[in-house]
Write a protein that holds these residues in place. Sequence first.
Motif, short mmCIF file in Angstrom:
data_model
loop_
_atom_site.label_atom_id
_atom_site.label_comp_id
_atom_site.label_asym_id
_atom_site.label_seq_id
_atom_site.Cartn_x
_atom_site.Cartn_y
_atom_site.Cartn_z
N ARG A 3 3.02 14.24 -20.13
CA ARG A 3 4.06 13.22 -20.02
C ARG A 3 5.44 13.85 -20.14
NH1 ARG A 3 1.35 9.38 -24.64
NH2 ARG A 3 -0.48 8.70 -23.45
N ASP A 6 12.27 13.13 -17.14
CA ASP A 6 12.98 14.20 -16.46
C ASP A 6 14.30 13.68 -15.91
OD1 ASP A 6 13.48 16.69 -15.39
OD2 ASP A 6 12.17 16.42 -13.65
N VAL A 32 10.25 14.91 -5.82
CA VAL A 32 9.51 14.39 -6.96
C VAL A 32 8.45 15.43 -7.34
CG1 VAL A 32 8.05 12.50 -7.79
CG2 VAL A 32 9.92 12.03 -6.17
N ARG A 33 8.32 15.68 -8.63
CA ARG A 33 7.42 16.73 -9.11
C ARG A 33 5.98 16.48 -8.67
NH1 ARG A 33 9.18 20.04 -13.51
NH2 ARG A 33 11.32 19.54 -14.15
N ALA A 35 2.55 15.79 -9.42
CA ALA A 35 1.89 15.17 -10.57
C ALA A 35 0.40 15.01 -10.28
CB ALA A 35 2.52 13.82 -10.86
N SER A 39 -1.64 9.34 -10.89
CA SER A 39 -0.82 9.08 -12.07
C SER A 39 0.48 8.41 -11.65
CB SER A 39 -0.54 10.36 -12.84
OG SER A 39 0.25 11.25 -12.07
N ILE A 41 4.51 7.49 -11.58
CA ILE A 41 5.84 8.08 -11.67
C ILE A 41 6.82 6.93 -11.49
CG2 ILE A 41 7.42 9.80 -10.75
CD1 ILE A 41 4.96 11.10 -9.38
N THR A 97 4.57 11.38 -5.76
CA THR A 97 4.58 12.82 -5.94
C THR A 97 4.92 13.56 -4.66
OG1 THR A 97 3.27 14.71 -6.72
CG2 THR A 97 2.07 12.97 -5.58
N TRP A 122 10.27 9.01 -15.22
CA TRP A 122 9.11 9.14 -16.10
C TRP A 122 7.89 9.58 -15.30
CZ3 TRP A 122 7.30 9.27 -20.97
CH2 TRP A 122 5.94 9.03 -21.18
N TYR A 123 7.17 10.56 -15.83
CA TYR A 123 5.90 11.01 -15.25
C TYR A 123 4.78 10.81 -16.27
CZ TYR A 123 8.67 13.64 -11.76
OH TYR A 123 9.53 14.00 -10.76
N ASP A 124 3.70 10.14 -15.84
CA ASP A 124 2.53 10.00 -16.71
C ASP A 124 1.86 11.34 -16.98
OD1 ASP A 124 2.74 7.27 -16.89
OD2 ASP A 124 0.95 6.81 -15.72
N VAL A 126 2.09 15.48 -15.57
CA VAL A 126 2.46 16.63 -14.75
C VAL A 126 1.71 17.84 -15.30
CG1 VAL A 126 4.32 18.14 -14.00
CG2 VAL A 126 4.73 15.69 -14.23
#
Length: 286
Positions: A3, A6, A32-33, A35, A39, A41, A97, A122-124, A126
């Motif tokens: 989590r 970012d 976007v990263r 992930a 999940s 984002i 993602t 927010w990322y659940d 990564v």
Amino acid sequence: MGRILDTVTGFVTAPGATFTAWTLATGDSLAVRAATPASNIWLIGAWAWNQVAGVMRVRSPRLHDNVQGIRMRTPVNLVQNKIPMRLTRGAAQKLFTQDTLIVEQTGSAVGGQIETGSLLIWYDDVPGVAGRFIDQATLQKNGVNIMEQEVTVTTGVAGGYSGGVAINSQAGTDNWKANTDYALVGGVTDSRLATITVKGVDTGNVRVSFPGELTEPDESINWFPSISAAAGLPMIPVLNSQNKGAITVEGVSQQVGVTAVITLALVELAQGSVPGAPLPAAQPGV
């Protein structure tokens, strides 16, 4: 789970009324990263500091449309979150993602003047990156003492992140208890900044952030519990005192350097009281 909260920051120089794509702060990307598949984002925050009233917009073919997308008015010298997620259970924007966002601003046409802004995502999950976060209920149950930590940040004049100092750098104010967890709930500043960031191993070595608006301390001092409660997600960063010398506080300003005394609001947590919090499967807050 990996989590993270970012921050992505960018700026434009003398855009006038023409939508101008962000020049990104060093190290940031609008991609976007990558992930974990399936999940969530979420775009939780978006704000800007303008010297002339203008517009910031975030768009992508994966959002509502790729013409205007999320179009947000940016008043003069008022740094406010434009995503309806802070005090009430509004609606965050789902991101995807490896999609690449387009962020543009309008504003001052005066040569050399910088208009700037930030996104908070927010990322659940990564892979390979993990911050430490709690929800509001955990904070209320396990909070022991309030501590406020002053730092002085002097920004540069070229846009992006600058002025970085250790969170315990202010002379005479390093009163952290050894090997103790602290929840970062927000902060206030005595001079306007676009964005105030905190970065260290406890945040997954990415920047958590809040708007540096001088005139709305009630928003910034409670920033992380507010967005956590509104989203129904564990978005309150937890910092351990053992890492204090390597936790960096930075500011984002315009083309004029700003010296700001920032007071970060922290809550000492009971020993061993930082469990994970469950994640919803759909829209935050539902």
